[in-house]
Design a protein around this motif. Structure first.
Motif, PDB file in Angstrom:
ATOM      1  N   LYS A 282       2.289   9.813  -7.984  1.00  0.00           N
ATOM      2  CA  LYS A 282       3.094  11.026  -8.138  1.00  0.00           C
ATOM      3  C   LYS A 282       4.000  10.950  -9.362  1.00  0.00           C
ATOM      4  CE  LYS A 282       3.035  12.590  -3.383  1.00  0.00           C
ATOM      5  NZ  LYS A 282       3.757  12.734  -2.130  1.00  0.00           N
ATOM      6  N   MET A 283       4.341   9.734  -9.771  1.00  0.00           N
ATOM      7  CA  MET A 283       5.146   9.531 -10.976  1.00  0.00           C
ATOM      8  C   MET A 283       4.302   9.640 -12.242  1.00  0.00           C
ATOM      9  SD  MET A 283       7.466   6.322  -9.717  1.00  0.00           S
ATOM     10  CE  MET A 283       8.413   6.177 -11.229  1.00  0.00           C
ATOM     11  N   GLY A 284       2.991   9.818 -12.070  1.00  0.00           N
ATOM     12  CA  GLY A 284       2.095   9.935 -13.212  1.00  0.00           C
ATOM     13  C   GLY A 284       1.547   8.605 -13.696  1.00  0.00           C
ATOM     14  N   LEU A 285       1.734   7.550 -12.911  1.00  0.00           N
ATOM     15  CA  LEU A 285       1.232   6.236 -13.309  1.00  0.00           C
ATOM     16  C   LEU A 285      -0.200   6.054 -12.806  1.00  0.00           C
ATOM     17  CD1 LEU A 285       4.420   4.132 -12.563  1.00  0.00           C
ATOM     18  CD2 LEU A 285       3.529   4.781 -14.806  1.00  0.00           C
ATOM     19  N   PRO A 286      -1.044   5.383 -13.590  1.00  0.00           N
ATOM     20  CA  PRO A 286      -2.438   5.169 -13.197  1.00  0.00           C
ATOM     21  C   PRO A 286      -2.538   4.024 -12.192  1.00  0.00           C
ATOM     22  CG  PRO A 286      -2.028   4.128 -15.305  1.00  0.00           C
ATOM     23  CD  PRO A 286      -0.752   4.830 -14.913  1.00  0.00           C
ATOM     24  N   ALA A 287      -2.488   4.348 -10.913  1.00  0.00           N
ATOM     25  CA  ALA A 287      -2.496   3.320  -9.867  1.00  0.00           C
ATOM     26  C   ALA A 287      -3.733   3.449  -9.001  1.00  0.00           C
ATOM     27  CB  ALA A 287      -1.234   3.453  -9.019  1.00  0.00           C
ATOM     28  N   GLU A 288      -4.330   2.290  -8.669  1.00  0.00           N
ATOM     29  CA  GLU A 288      -5.503   2.235  -7.803  1.00  0.00           C
ATOM     30  C   GLU A 288      -5.322   1.123  -6.784  1.00  0.00           C
ATOM     31  OE1 GLU A 288      -9.076   1.702 -10.064  1.00  0.00           O
ATOM     32  OE2 GLU A 288      -8.712   3.490 -11.285  1.00  0.00           O
ATOM     33  N   SER A 289      -5.941   1.289  -5.642  1.00  0.00           N
ATOM     34  CA  SER A 289      -5.883   0.286  -4.583  1.00  0.00           C
ATOM     35  C   SER A 289      -6.891  -0.827  -4.857  1.00  0.00           C
ATOM     36  CB  SER A 289      -6.193   0.971  -3.247  1.00  0.00           C
ATOM     37  OG  SER A 289      -6.108   0.044  -2.201  1.00  0.00           O
ATOM     38  N   GLY A 290      -6.538  -2.043  -4.457  1.00  0.00           N
ATOM     39  CA  GLY A 290      -7.447  -3.160  -4.646  1.00  0.00           C
ATOM     40  C   GLY A 290      -7.047  -4.348  -3.796  1.00  0.00           C
ATOM     41  N   ASP A 291      -7.844  -5.384  -3.835  1.00  0.00           N
ATOM     42  CA  ASP A 291      -7.561  -6.636  -3.135  1.00  0.00           C
ATOM     43  C   ASP A 291      -7.181  -7.641  -4.212  1.00  0.00           C
ATOM     44  OD1 ASP A 291      -7.334  -8.672  -1.309  1.00  0.00           O
ATOM     45  OD2 ASP A 291      -9.493  -8.927  -1.026  1.00  0.00           O
ATOM     46  N   ILE A 292      -5.894  -7.898  -4.355  1.00  0.00           N
ATOM     47  CA  ILE A 292      -5.394  -8.741  -5.442  1.00  0.00           C
ATOM     48  C   ILE A 292      -4.450  -9.808  -4.893  1.00  0.00           C
ATOM     49  CG2 ILE A 292      -5.690  -7.020  -7.263  1.00  0.00           C
ATOM     50  CD1 ILE A 292      -2.758  -6.251  -6.921  1.00  0.00           C
TER      51      ILE A 292
ATOM     52  N   ALA B  29       0.820  -1.213   0.000  1.00  0.00           N
ATOM     53  CA  ALA B  29       0.000   0.000   0.000  1.00  0.00           C
ATOM     54  C   ALA B  29       0.854   1.263   0.000  1.00  0.00           C
ATOM     55  CB  ALA B  29      -0.942   0.000   1.195  1.00  0.00           C
ATOM     56  N   GLU B  30       2.047   1.181   0.577  1.00  0.00           N
ATOM     57  CA  GLU B  30       2.921   2.354   0.628  1.00  0.00           C
ATOM     58  C   GLU B  30       3.489   2.730  -0.747  1.00  0.00           C
ATOM     59  OE1 GLU B  30       7.026   0.272   2.188  1.00  0.00           O
ATOM     60  OE2 GLU B  30       5.360   0.485   3.585  1.00  0.00           O
ATOM     61  N   LEU B  31       3.257   1.891  -1.742  1.00  0.00           N
ATOM     62  CA  LEU B  31       3.709   2.194  -3.110  1.00  0.00           C
ATOM     63  C   LEU B  31       2.687   3.009  -3.896  1.00  0.00           C
ATOM     64  CD1 LEU B  31       5.123  -1.337  -4.016  1.00  0.00           C
ATOM     65  CD2 LEU B  31       6.446   0.689  -3.364  1.00  0.00           C
ATOM     66  N   LEU B  32       1.446   3.019  -3.448  1.00  0.00           N
ATOM     67  CA  LEU B  32       0.358   3.636  -4.210  1.00  0.00           C
ATOM     68  C   LEU B  32       0.603   5.113  -4.511  1.00  0.00           C
ATOM     69  CD1 LEU B  32      -2.439   3.314  -5.521  1.00  0.00           C
ATOM     70  CD2 LEU B  32      -3.437   3.835  -3.286  1.00  0.00           C
ATOM     71  N   GLU B  33       0.774   5.917  -3.501  1.00  0.00           N
ATOM     72  CA  GLU B  33       0.932   7.363  -3.725  1.00  0.00           C
ATOM     73  C   GLU B  33       2.196   7.714  -4.503  1.00  0.00           C
ATOM     74  OE1 GLU B  33      -1.286   9.784  -3.554  1.00  0.00           O
ATOM     75  OE2 GLU B  33      -2.642   8.163  -3.006  1.00  0.00           O
ATOM     76  N   PRO B  34       3.354   7.110  -4.198  1.00  0.00           N
ATOM     77  CA  PRO B  34       4.534   7.412  -5.013  1.00  0.00           C
ATOM     78  C   PRO B  34       4.353   7.061  -6.500  1.00  0.00           C
ATOM     79  CG  PRO B  34       5.208   6.373  -2.973  1.00  0.00           C
ATOM     80  CD  PRO B  34       3.713   6.297  -3.030  1.00  0.00           C
ATOM     81  N   LEU B  35       3.642   5.968  -6.786  1.00  0.00           N
ATOM     82  CA  LEU B  35       3.380   5.613  -8.182  1.00  0.00           C
ATOM     83  C   LEU B  35       2.488   6.660  -8.844  1.00  0.00           C
ATOM     84  CD1 LEU B  35       2.881   1.755  -7.866  1.00  0.00           C
ATOM     85  CD2 LEU B  35       4.807   2.941  -8.957  1.00  0.00           C
TER      86      LEU B  35
ATOM     87  N   THR C  41      13.237   1.156  -6.740  1.00  0.00           N
ATOM     88  CA  THR C  41      12.088   0.247  -6.806  1.00  0.00           C
ATOM     89  C   THR C  41      10.984   0.848  -7.669  1.00  0.00           C
ATOM     90  OG1 THR C  41      12.569  -0.720  -4.649  1.00  0.00           O
ATOM     91  CG2 THR C  41      10.288  -0.874  -5.423  1.00  0.00           C
ATOM     92  N   LEU C  42      10.687   2.111  -7.443  1.00  0.00           N
ATOM     93  CA  LEU C  42       9.628   2.784  -8.211  1.00  0.00           C
ATOM     94  C   LEU C  42       9.989   2.859  -9.688  1.00  0.00           C
ATOM     95  CD1 LEU C  42       8.831   5.551  -5.605  1.00  0.00           C
ATOM     96  CD2 LEU C  42       7.361   3.606  -6.212  1.00  0.00           C
ATOM     97  N   LYS C  43      11.257   3.110 -10.004  1.00  0.00           N
ATOM     98  CA  LYS C  43      11.689   3.149 -11.408  1.00  0.00           C
ATOM     99  C   LYS C  43      11.577   1.768 -12.055  1.00  0.00           C
ATOM    100  CE  LYS C  43      12.530   7.285 -12.594  1.00  0.00           C
ATOM    101  NZ  LYS C  43      11.675   7.858 -13.614  1.00  0.00           N
ATOM    102  N   TYR C  44      11.904   0.720 -11.317  1.00  0.00           N
ATOM    103  CA  TYR C  44      11.763  -0.637 -11.843  1.00  0.00           C
ATOM    104  C   TYR C  44      10.302  -0.951 -12.138  1.00  0.00           C
ATOM    105  CZ  TYR C  44      16.426  -2.742 -11.402  1.00  0.00           C
ATOM    106  OH  TYR C  44      17.733  -3.094 -11.590  1.00  0.00           O
TER     107      TYR C  44
END
Length: 157
Positions: free
Chosen positions: A21-31, A13-19, A144-147
């Motif tokens: 901010k990078m302009g990537l289309p990220a949403e939270s879910g149960d996966i 979950a801690e990756l959501l906001e940084p992704l 990690t975010l760049k990868y």
């Protein structure tokens, strides 16, 4: 644009906001992984891509309890055509091969789990060879975010 689903549990979950901010289309879910998206396979056919994210200490514990190889990897293989294990952390070890974590600018402490570097690497090679899990390793969060961005774009561009 294809959405990156980010599992809402602690860790991923801690990756959501940084992704975002990078302009990537990220949403939270149960996966059944930490990150997932629909990519383009051969001939543009849709394929599901799953990424399990582990910090190094967490990875050692997950391997010791066999949670990764006994539970998480199986769920990923059932749900994704392409699976990745993204490890974050610097690889340090002492003269006896015991894994260490940074405990200051020049101090190191053993990583709980009493795992040697050779054992860790062997287990990762087996996860790749027998489990079909592609291993990616980064040192810090920015890397990690760049990868993640590069992997996402590889499958969706």
């Amino acid at each position: 644009m294809v959405v990156i689903l980010v599992d809402y549990h602690v860790g991923s979950a801690e990756l959501l906001e940084p992704l975002r901010k990078m302009g990537l289309p990220a949403e939270s879910g149960d996966i059944p992984a930490d990150l997932a998206w629909e990519g383009r396979g051969e001939g543009g056919a849709p394929v599901m891509v799953g990424v399990e994210f582990k910090q190094l200490g967490e990875l050692v514990q997950s391997l010791r309890t066999q949670r990764l190889q006994g539970h998480q990897l199986g769920k990923m293989r059932d749900n994704f055509e392409f699976c990745y294990l993204l490890i974050e952390g610097e690889l340090h070890y002492d003269n006896h091969g015991r894994l260490l974590r940074r405990a200051g600018s020049r101090r190191f402490r053993p990583i709980p789990g009493n795992m040697a570097v050779g054992e860790l690497l062997k287990r990762l090679f087996v996860l790749h060879l027998r489990g079909g899990c592609n291993i990616l390793w980064t040192r810090k969060r920015a890397e990690t975010l760049k990868y993640i961005e590069a992997l996402y774009r590889t499958w969706t561009d």
